[in-house]
Design a protein around this motif. Sequence first.
Motif, mmCIF file in Angstrom:
data_model
loop_
_atom_site.group_PDB
_atom_site.id
_atom_site.type_symbol
_atom_site.label_atom_id
_atom_site.label_comp_id
_atom_site.label_asym_id
_atom_site.label_seq_id
_atom_site.Cartn_x
_atom_site.Cartn_y
_atom_site.Cartn_z
ATOM 1 N N VAL A 146 -2.791 -3.124 6.495
ATOM 2 C CA VAL A 146 -2.271 -4.199 5.887
ATOM 3 C C VAL A 146 -2.307 -5.274 6.645
ATOM 4 O O VAL A 146 -2.373 -6.178 6.677
ATOM 5 C CB VAL A 146 -1.143 -3.582 5.501
ATOM 6 C CG1 VAL A 146 0.389 -4.522 5.614
ATOM 7 C CG2 VAL A 146 -0.948 -2.989 4.370
ATOM 8 N N ILE A 147 -2.189 -5.012 8.145
ATOM 9 C CA ILE A 147 -2.562 -6.085 9.410
ATOM 10 C C ILE A 147 -3.780 -7.183 9.044
ATOM 11 O O ILE A 147 -3.663 -7.269 9.208
ATOM 12 C CB ILE A 147 -2.060 -5.502 10.707
ATOM 13 C CG1 ILE A 147 -0.772 -4.517 10.692
ATOM 14 C CG2 ILE A 147 -2.341 -5.970 11.521
ATOM 15 C CD1 ILE A 147 -0.492 -3.482 11.561
ATOM 16 N N LEU B 140 1.021 -1.133 0.044
ATOM 17 C CA LEU B 140 -0.455 0.549 0.153
ATOM 18 C C LEU B 140 1.429 1.538 0.044
ATOM 19 O O LEU B 140 1.534 1.347 0.932
ATOM 20 C CB LEU B 140 -1.099 -0.333 1.528
ATOM 21 C CG LEU B 140 -1.927 1.115 1.017
ATOM 22 C CD1 LEU B 140 -3.224 0.291 2.268
ATOM 23 C CD2 LEU B 140 -1.671 2.524 0.393
ATOM 24 N N ILE B 141 1.086 1.539 -1.481
ATOM 25 C CA ILE B 141 1.890 2.891 -1.533
ATOM 26 C C ILE B 141 1.323 4.784 -1.214
ATOM 27 O O ILE B 141 0.252 4.434 -2.211
ATOM 28 C CB ILE B 141 2.787 2.899 -2.434
ATOM 29 C CG1 ILE B 141 3.115 1.530 -2.630
ATOM 30 C CG2 ILE B 141 2.940 3.552 -3.164
ATOM 31 C CD1 ILE B 141 4.167 0.946 -3.818
ATOM 32 N N GLY B 142 1.662 5.287 -0.177
ATOM 33 C CA GLY B 142 1.348 6.309 -1.121
ATOM 34 C C GLY B 142 0.727 6.611 0.296
ATOM 35 O O GLY B 142 -0.602 8.301 0.207
ATOM 36 N N ALA C 61 7.446 8.497 -1.288
ATOM 37 C CA ALA C 61 6.782 7.976 -0.814
ATOM 38 C C ALA C 61 6.457 7.400 0.157
ATOM 39 O O ALA C 61 7.493 6.180 0.006
ATOM 40 C CB ALA C 61 5.498 8.071 -2.046
ATOM 41 N N PRO C 62 5.037 8.314 1.134
ATOM 42 C CA PRO C 62 5.611 6.915 2.152
ATOM 43 C C PRO C 62 5.033 5.216 1.472
ATOM 44 O O PRO C 62 4.239 5.502 0.651
ATOM 45 C CB PRO C 62 4.200 7.091 3.298
ATOM 46 C CG PRO C 62 3.463 7.773 2.355
ATOM 47 C CD PRO C 62 4.406 8.124 1.359
ATOM 48 N N ALA C 63 5.336 3.665 2.240
ATOM 49 C CA ALA C 63 4.629 2.898 2.213
ATOM 50 C C ALA C 63 4.375 1.974 3.304
ATOM 51 O O ALA C 63 5.293 2.169 4.351
ATOM 52 C CB ALA C 63 5.186 2.760 0.638
ATOM 53 N N VAL C 64 3.721 0.646 3.121
ATOM 54 C CA VAL C 64 3.952 -0.471 3.940
ATOM 55 C C VAL C 64 3.057 -1.590 3.336
ATOM 56 O O VAL C 64 2.504 -1.081 2.264
ATOM 57 C CB VAL C 64 2.666 0.105 5.598
ATOM 58 C CG1 VAL C 64 1.049 0.742 4.896
ATOM 59 C CG2 VAL C 64 2.403 -1.426 6.505
#
Length: 393
Positions: free
Chosen positions: A141-142, A129-131, A307-310
Amino acid sequence: MQKILHTPEGVRDIYNKECEQKLELQKRLHTVIKSYGYRDIETPTFEFFDVFSREVGTTPSRELYKFFDHDGNTLVLRPDFTPPVARAASKYFLNDNMALRLTYLGNAFTNNSSYQGRLKETTQIGGELIGDDSADADAEVIALAVQLLLASGLKEFQISLGHCGYFDALVKEAGLDAPDVSELRELISNKNTFGAEKLLSRLEMSDSLRKSFIAIPGLFGSAEVLDKAEALTDNPEALVSIARLREIWEILKLYGVQDYVSFDLGLRSRYMYYTGILFRGYTFGTGAAILKGGRYDGLLAHFGKDAPAVGFVAEIDQLMLALSGQKLLPDISDDRCVIIYDEAHQAEAIRKAAGLRKSGTDAELVRVTEDRTADDCRNYAGALDCADIIELL
């Protein structure tokens, strides 16, 4: 020349029922990830070496399968999907302010030591999951990881959730050198409290800070762990990490998956690109994690777009091992029809098989010959435990 009948060390053939079970498992997991809005991406099996360089913080160079192309460029078989997906996302996407959800399925390759007994080629499925830098993204995501493991058939498993910011904040406060940080991180990850005490005893820092470090291996369990971690320090950055975990915990309750999640402030990863939460999934029947993931807000900047991401990845082979040990592997029924025929009925058999296939039924043609009697064909079909046997003799 002697025929080679075995595979190299660290890889294996998968066939018959086990292969069918693996494909069915992959299908189930892929369906769950797609249901959350994630869309498929395929990246090359090999990439330029720079995608997995030390600066990126992924697999150590000695564990990479490296080779050269005709132009002399160093290429690498991918050991990890996250950097290639980050590279592709930086190149093709991220042109607006909407979050990007990507999923992948494929094999990764790690040239690990043979004595460890681990596979060197593993099948992985994951989601990125990006942005989105929010706690909502972390929790999604968890929660997806929990649903994935439930869809696999597992009934008992646990997601251990931590935050690398807590440890990093204390390290920064202590002003530790890189070698000491690396050793301390390893000791804490292995929950080696005695080793950590011995190392910390020779390092200069306040007693309260030393106490905080020593306590980290024991900071695992229910949400009460967050209260203990908070009481150990007044470091603002460390407290921000705890606040983030609390926020995620409240959102996980909304998803209804909190019973599958516990906390572990000593959780560490061998990948150095993680910047926030870390989590791993464990169950009975395998000592290794069956699922792992975390936040990596600095990784995409290496490829040109900050960009943030997980994300997370599930280890299909470890999951298969666990499911096998718990007798929870997918039930595979052979729904094909076997058509046994002789030369006189060849045309009829082919027409019959074509009709079955068109209607969605698998059809296998088995011809009676001089060397293969009708009874041989019947015994073969019976051993398959197939759905139906048609004889045209």
